[in-house]
Design an enzyme around this catalytic site. Sequence first.
Site, PDB file in Angstrom:
ATOM      1  N   HIS A   1       0.869  -1.176   0.000  1.00  0.00           N
ATOM      2  CA  HIS A   1       0.000   0.000   0.000  1.00  0.00           C
ATOM      3  C   HIS A   1       0.906   1.225   0.000  1.00  0.00           C
ATOM      4  O   HIS A   1       1.960   1.190   0.635  1.00  0.00           O
ATOM      5  CB  HIS A   1      -0.883   0.066   1.254  1.00  0.00           C
ATOM      6  CG  HIS A   1      -1.867  -1.042   1.352  1.00  0.00           C
ATOM      7  ND1 HIS A   1      -2.286  -1.552   2.563  1.00  0.00           N
ATOM      8  CD2 HIS A   1      -2.529  -1.754   0.403  1.00  0.00           C
ATOM      9  CE1 HIS A   1      -3.167  -2.525   2.355  1.00  0.00           C
ATOM     10  NE2 HIS A   1      -3.327  -2.658   1.055  1.00  0.00           N
TER      11      HIS A   1
ATOM     12  N   GLU B   1      -3.766  -3.902  -4.345  1.00  0.00           N
ATOM     13  CA  GLU B   1      -5.202  -3.926  -4.654  1.00  0.00           C
ATOM     14  C   GLU B   1      -5.758  -2.512  -4.612  1.00  0.00           C
ATOM     15  O   GLU B   1      -6.579  -2.175  -3.754  1.00  0.00           O
ATOM     16  CB  GLU B   1      -5.974  -4.878  -3.705  1.00  0.00           C
ATOM     17  CG  GLU B   1      -5.248  -5.298  -2.435  1.00  0.00           C
ATOM     18  CD  GLU B   1      -5.386  -4.275  -1.321  1.00  0.00           C
ATOM     19  OE1 GLU B   1      -6.270  -3.415  -1.403  1.00  0.00           O
ATOM     20  OE2 GLU B   1      -4.595  -4.329  -0.373  1.00  0.00           O
TER      21      GLU B   1
END
Length: 229
Positions: free
Chosen positions: A148, A186
């Site tokens: 992330h 993601e």
Amino acid sequence: MPSTDSGIDSSADQAAHHPLTAARTTRGTGGPGRPPSPAGRLLDDLAAWGAARTPAGPFQLVPVQPARDLERITAWMNDPAVSAFWELAGPPETTAAHLRSQLDGDGRSVPCLGVLDGVPMSYWEIYRADLDPLARSYPARAHDTGIHLLLGRAHDRGRGLGSALLRATADLVLDRRPDCTRVLAEPDLRNTASVAAFLTAGFRYADELELPGKRAALMVRDRAYRHLL
């Protein structure tokens, strides 16, 4: 992400005004009584990975120390372009709780500052995707490692730097974690700049995932193809 054009710009990345982000999923912790291990064996001693070369200079992941870094990260989280995807705007206590949920865990997720040529300019979370709730949403493999990130400074965004840092970070993971065969992310499908930057960095679009709070693109960088993409 000074001018740090990697030479491979995405038109979406150039046009976007929001930072590259891959908004987080809920992190597991070590449970009551488990001692903190923020950069230990589950991520092969991330604190000792060292720096990677990038077109903009040496880049290093430095595990977060709240006493040193909380004010900086809180300011980034309150940038509207960041909070739109991270949803952590608020007082320092909000950011501190998010960091503490990782730092008090078993080391499966490590919050880091991204330090480029000696300057802290981004926030990263490196995590064991195979030990994360994310693993319930895709065919996980042992030692899958997730990323992330957000770029904290507005003038670092939309100039091709994101892709260069993503590639460098994925290479660090694959070089320092010999059991890891894939690096994953993601990002929210709405964050087209982020998806485009991952593609430019050598990730492939593997699937579309329905995750809590977002519909995500599953981006994968495979060890087997890292020198081809």
